[in-house]
Scaffold this motif. Structure first.
Motif, short mmCIF file in Angstrom:
data_model
loop_
_atom_site.label_atom_id
_atom_site.label_comp_id
_atom_site.label_asym_id
_atom_site.label_seq_id
_atom_site.Cartn_x
_atom_site.Cartn_y
_atom_site.Cartn_z
N LEU A 44 -0.25 -56.00 20.49
CA LEU A 44 0.39 -54.48 20.47
C LEU A 44 1.98 -55.01 20.51
N PRO A 45 2.84 -54.47 19.60
CA PRO A 45 4.23 -54.93 19.79
C PRO A 45 4.78 -53.88 20.85
N GLY A 46 5.75 -54.62 21.69
CA GLY A 46 6.43 -53.91 22.73
C GLY A 46 5.93 -54.09 24.12
N VAL A 47 4.50 -54.45 24.24
CA VAL A 47 4.25 -54.95 25.56
C VAL A 47 4.32 -56.34 25.89
N ILE A 48 4.35 -56.47 27.34
CA ILE A 48 4.45 -57.85 27.78
C ILE A 48 3.04 -58.42 27.83
N PRO A 49 2.73 -59.42 27.24
CA PRO A 49 1.23 -59.91 27.30
C PRO A 49 1.42 -60.96 28.67
N ILE A 50 0.45 -60.82 29.31
CA ILE A 50 0.17 -61.53 30.56
C ILE A 50 -1.23 -62.00 30.77
N ALA A 51 -1.40 -63.21 31.09
CA ALA A 51 -2.81 -63.86 31.37
C ALA A 51 -3.27 -63.25 32.71
N LEU A 52 -4.81 -62.77 32.59
CA LEU A 52 -5.33 -62.07 33.56
C LEU A 52 -6.69 -62.16 33.56
N ASP A 53 -7.50 -62.79 34.30
CA ASP A 53 -8.79 -62.94 34.20
C ASP A 53 -9.19 -62.26 35.72
N VAL A 54 -9.60 -61.01 35.69
CA VAL A 54 -9.97 -60.37 37.08
C VAL A 54 -11.01 -60.80 37.95
N THR A 55 -11.85 -61.51 37.36
CA THR A 55 -13.00 -62.47 38.00
C THR A 55 -12.41 -63.76 38.65
N ASP A 56 -11.11 -64.32 38.61
CA ASP A 56 -10.49 -65.21 39.14
C ASP A 56 -9.61 -65.15 40.06
N PRO A 57 -9.66 -65.47 41.26
CA PRO A 57 -8.65 -65.07 42.17
C PRO A 57 -7.21 -65.66 41.98
N GLU A 58 -7.39 -66.97 41.41
CA GLU A 58 -5.81 -67.44 41.34
C GLU A 58 -5.41 -66.92 39.91
N SER A 59 -5.95 -66.42 39.12
CA SER A 59 -5.49 -65.73 37.87
C SER A 59 -4.76 -64.27 38.39
N VAL A 60 -5.63 -63.81 39.22
CA VAL A 60 -5.20 -62.31 39.81
C VAL A 60 -3.58 -62.60 40.51
N ALA A 61 -3.88 -63.88 41.46
CA ALA A 61 -2.33 -63.89 42.29
C ALA A 61 -1.30 -64.34 41.39
N GLU A 62 -1.46 -65.06 40.24
CA GLU A 62 -0.53 -65.66 39.30
C GLU A 62 0.09 -64.15 38.51
N ALA A 63 -0.85 -63.29 38.34
CA ALA A 63 -0.32 -62.33 37.54
C ALA A 63 0.50 -61.44 38.40
N ALA A 64 0.17 -61.33 40.04
CA ALA A 64 1.08 -60.66 40.68
C ALA A 64 2.22 -61.04 40.94
N ARG A 65 2.44 -62.42 40.86
CA ARG A 65 3.56 -63.33 40.90
C ARG A 65 4.48 -63.07 39.59
N THR A 66 3.70 -62.88 38.62
CA THR A 66 4.52 -62.78 37.20
C THR A 66 4.88 -61.39 36.95
N ALA A 67 4.12 -60.35 36.89
CA ALA A 67 4.70 -58.94 36.56
C ALA A 67 5.11 -58.50 37.99
N THR A 68 6.38 -57.87 37.70
CA THR A 68 7.02 -57.40 38.93
C THR A 68 7.38 -55.88 38.68
N GLY A 69 7.91 -55.23 39.85
CA GLY A 69 8.12 -53.97 39.64
C GLY A 69 7.01 -52.90 39.40
N VAL A 70 5.83 -53.04 39.60
CA VAL A 70 4.50 -52.41 38.99
C VAL A 70 4.70 -51.08 39.91
#
Length: 232
Positions: A44-70
């Motif tokens: 989808l043009p215009g969005v910011i793709p981010i790796a996120l597997d909600v079943t993987d705790p480290e993936s969730v933690a990394e997403a929270a470090r990457t996506a800011t201002g939510v």
């Protein structure tokens, strides 16, 4: 709550309902992080793709470090294994719980501090009519959705003091890849996404998106026999 100028994160945003959420948030003026296990699948043009597997705790933690201002979080990621509770694979049953209950919980916990930084913020949890009723072929899925419904109510209580509203979306089958093999009337995911975002903007705590969901909701007060007449 005006969504324009907000920063949103949508889980499972690479297809189906999640993609519609991301697209419509863009049209409403939001900056959108589109979470997916494989971010290259986000087209989808215009969005910011981010790796996120909600079943993987480290993936969730990394997403929270990457996506800011939510300030808008949409917990949309889902699974559907068709597992029976009596005869189905325990791994499949655990996947349903890990995705819908623990995944929603993990992402919300990870982003709660960001949500609290804003004067107002919102969480939208994508539930289902199957949060309220179970049926053959949906046993594990519906049990996980019921747990997610209770989780949503608990989060609504716990996040209220920080100014975060929590909205539950209840809807029947959607015309998406996940429901492709189901022979039943299906809702247009674009319409459902719009109704849900309208509800968030209006400050609604619950959006019941279709007649089937409203019918089942009305039967809850009647107890087991109203929901399952064969046990009357």
């Amino acid at each position: 709550m005006d969504l324009s100028g907000r920063t949103a994160l949508v889980t499972g945003a690479n297809r189906g309902l999640g993609r519609h959420f991301a697209e419509q948030l863009l049209k409403r003026g939001a900056t959108v992080y589109a979470g997916a296990r494989n971010p290259s699948s986000v087209d989808l043009p215009g969005v910011i793709p981010i790796a996120l597997d909600v079943t993987d705790p480290e993936s969730v933690a990394e997403a929270a470090r990457t996506a800011t201002g939510v300030s808008i979080l949409i917990n949309n990621a889902g699974s559907y294994t068709r597992a029976s509770l009596v005869e189905g694979s325990l791994d499949d049953i655990r996947l349903e719980m890990d995705t819908h209950f623990f995944g929603t919980l993990a992402v919300t916990r990870a982003f709660a501090p960001q949500l609290a930084e804003h004067d107002s913020s919102a969480v939208l949890n994508v539930l289902s009519v199957l949060s309220w009723i179970n049926a053959p072929g949906f046993a594990a899925y519906a049990a996980a959705k019921s747990a997610q419904w209770s989780l949503t109510n608990a989060l609504r209580n716990e996040l209220a003091d920080q100014g975060t509203q929590v909205t539950a979306l209840h809807v029947g089958f959607l015309d998406t890849d996940m429901a492709a093999g189901i022979d039943a009337p299906k809702n247009d995911p674009a319409i459902v996404a719009g109704l849900a975002l309208d509800g968030v903007e209006a400050g609604e705590v619950e959006v019941v998106a279709d007649d089937h969901s409203r019918s089942v909701q009305a039967k809850l007060a009647g107890g087991v026999v109203a929901l399952y007449p064969k046990f009357a």
